[in-house]
Design a protein around this motif. Sequence first.
Motif, short mmCIF file in Angstrom:
data_model
loop_
_atom_site.label_atom_id
_atom_site.label_comp_id
_atom_site.label_asym_id
_atom_site.label_seq_id
_atom_site.Cartn_x
_atom_site.Cartn_y
_atom_site.Cartn_z
N VAL A 33 -16.06 -24.36 -74.42
CA VAL A 33 -15.68 -22.77 -74.97
C VAL A 33 -15.21 -22.62 -75.67
O VAL A 33 -14.46 -23.33 -76.14
CB VAL A 33 -15.45 -22.16 -73.91
CG1 VAL A 33 -15.04 -20.91 -74.46
CG2 VAL A 33 -16.05 -21.93 -72.70
N GLU A 35 -14.97 -20.96 -80.51
CA GLU A 35 -15.25 -19.36 -81.31
C GLU A 35 -14.49 -20.52 -82.71
O GLU A 35 -13.81 -19.75 -83.36
CB GLU A 35 -14.25 -18.79 -80.80
CG GLU A 35 -14.93 -17.19 -81.69
CD GLU A 35 -14.14 -16.21 -81.43
OE1 GLU A 35 -14.55 -15.15 -82.36
OE2 GLU A 35 -14.04 -15.80 -80.00
N THR A 144 -19.90 -22.11 -73.94
CA THR A 144 -20.35 -21.17 -75.19
C THR A 144 -21.49 -21.87 -76.22
O THR A 144 -21.74 -22.81 -75.37
CB THR A 144 -19.45 -21.59 -76.40
OG1 THR A 144 -17.80 -20.86 -76.35
CG2 THR A 144 -19.66 -20.75 -77.40
N SER A 146 -25.37 -20.63 -78.24
CA SER A 146 -25.14 -20.46 -80.20
C SER A 146 -26.98 -19.09 -80.24
O SER A 146 -27.65 -20.51 -80.15
CB SER A 146 -24.85 -21.02 -81.46
OG SER A 146 -25.10 -19.86 -82.60
N ARG A 176 -20.48 -18.31 -71.33
CA ARG A 176 -18.91 -17.61 -71.03
C ARG A 176 -19.28 -16.62 -72.11
O ARG A 176 -18.62 -15.95 -72.71
CB ARG A 176 -18.10 -18.37 -70.66
CG ARG A 176 -17.97 -18.76 -69.81
CD ARG A 176 -16.91 -19.84 -69.27
NE ARG A 176 -16.19 -20.68 -67.99
CZ ARG A 176 -15.17 -20.98 -67.47
NH1 ARG A 176 -14.23 -21.48 -68.16
NH2 ARG A 176 -15.20 -21.52 -66.48
N GLN A 177 -19.53 -17.66 -73.28
CA GLN A 177 -19.57 -16.76 -74.84
C GLN A 177 -21.24 -17.24 -75.90
O GLN A 177 -21.68 -17.81 -75.73
CB GLN A 177 -18.29 -17.65 -75.91
CG GLN A 177 -17.84 -16.91 -76.71
CD GLN A 177 -16.85 -17.84 -76.66
OE1 GLN A 177 -16.91 -19.22 -77.43
NE2 GLN A 177 -16.38 -16.99 -77.82
N VAL A 193 -19.65 -11.78 -70.40
CA VAL A 193 -20.06 -12.80 -71.97
C VAL A 193 -19.69 -12.24 -72.70
O VAL A 193 -19.73 -11.14 -73.26
CB VAL A 193 -21.67 -12.45 -71.91
CG1 VAL A 193 -22.54 -13.66 -73.02
CG2 VAL A 193 -22.14 -12.99 -70.87
N ASP A 194 -18.51 -13.10 -73.43
CA ASP A 194 -18.25 -12.62 -75.10
C ASP A 194 -19.37 -12.70 -76.10
O ASP A 194 -19.18 -14.14 -75.98
CB ASP A 194 -16.44 -13.50 -74.62
CG ASP A 194 -15.72 -13.71 -76.96
OD1 ASP A 194 -16.07 -12.11 -77.11
OD2 ASP A 194 -15.27 -14.09 -76.89
N VAL A 195 -19.12 -11.82 -76.98
CA VAL A 195 -20.28 -11.35 -77.56
C VAL A 195 -19.64 -11.84 -79.12
O VAL A 195 -18.55 -10.51 -79.77
CB VAL A 195 -21.52 -10.72 -77.56
CG1 VAL A 195 -22.40 -10.77 -79.01
CG2 VAL A 195 -22.22 -10.74 -76.10
N VAL A 196 -19.76 -13.04 -80.12
CA VAL A 196 -18.91 -13.33 -81.11
C VAL A 196 -20.62 -12.85 -82.41
O VAL A 196 -21.32 -13.71 -82.37
CB VAL A 196 -18.26 -14.04 -81.63
CG1 VAL A 196 -17.55 -14.11 -82.69
CG2 VAL A 196 -17.46 -14.53 -80.12
#
Length: 222
Positions: A33, A35, A144, A146, A176-177, A193-196
Amino acid sequence: MGSQRTISKYNLEYFHEDLVAGDYDMPTIYPTVYEPKQLIGFNYLNTVQSDAGIHFYLDDYQFERFWKKPKLYIEKLQRFDCVLSPDFSLYRDMPLAMMMWNVYRSRLLGQMMQQAGITVIPTVSWAGQRSFDFCFDGLPQYSTLSISTIGVKRNKVATSIWQIGVKEMLKRLHPRQLLIYGGKIEFDYPTNVDVVYYDNDNVKRLRKVAANGEQRSVIRDS
């Protein structure tokens, strides 16, 4: 097993049969995980600072050299903040064998980077439902991950295929991301879900060049 030259050509010396998943022996990548502050393309490997994360959302020819000389480039990549696993192309009109080969190569290089101590963020790609039998194999759950929206937003069919793939990925991998490269597409992500989002760095660079050109033109005209 073939000759040492053949083994090296296919990077078979790095394949571990006890570190695979699925029906097609896809090398596994364990969860992380993380970022990154920014993502820069592999093609700028020798010109960017090491606080960036490296991505492979590029034409394949720009990083085929990584597959051909993995140890050389893993040494170069070790100085960076993190690295996304390579995004070898999957196209709907590709033979399934080619799709599987490209997924396999992505997983193996990702696994090799992790074993070298690099923070690896797995890249997820698909090419319609017939790729679902293997395109998620070897990827971690609760991690995490992509994905990319490049080449998707201007085509309704491509957008639909992308959305179906995202739903399948969420169902199977429970990330999770999500690090999404290339801009937003409408999608109702789960609240857990953490979306970046990350802009396409090539587009940003072209905009910057265009803006600088306009500034120079104004200065000359004034």
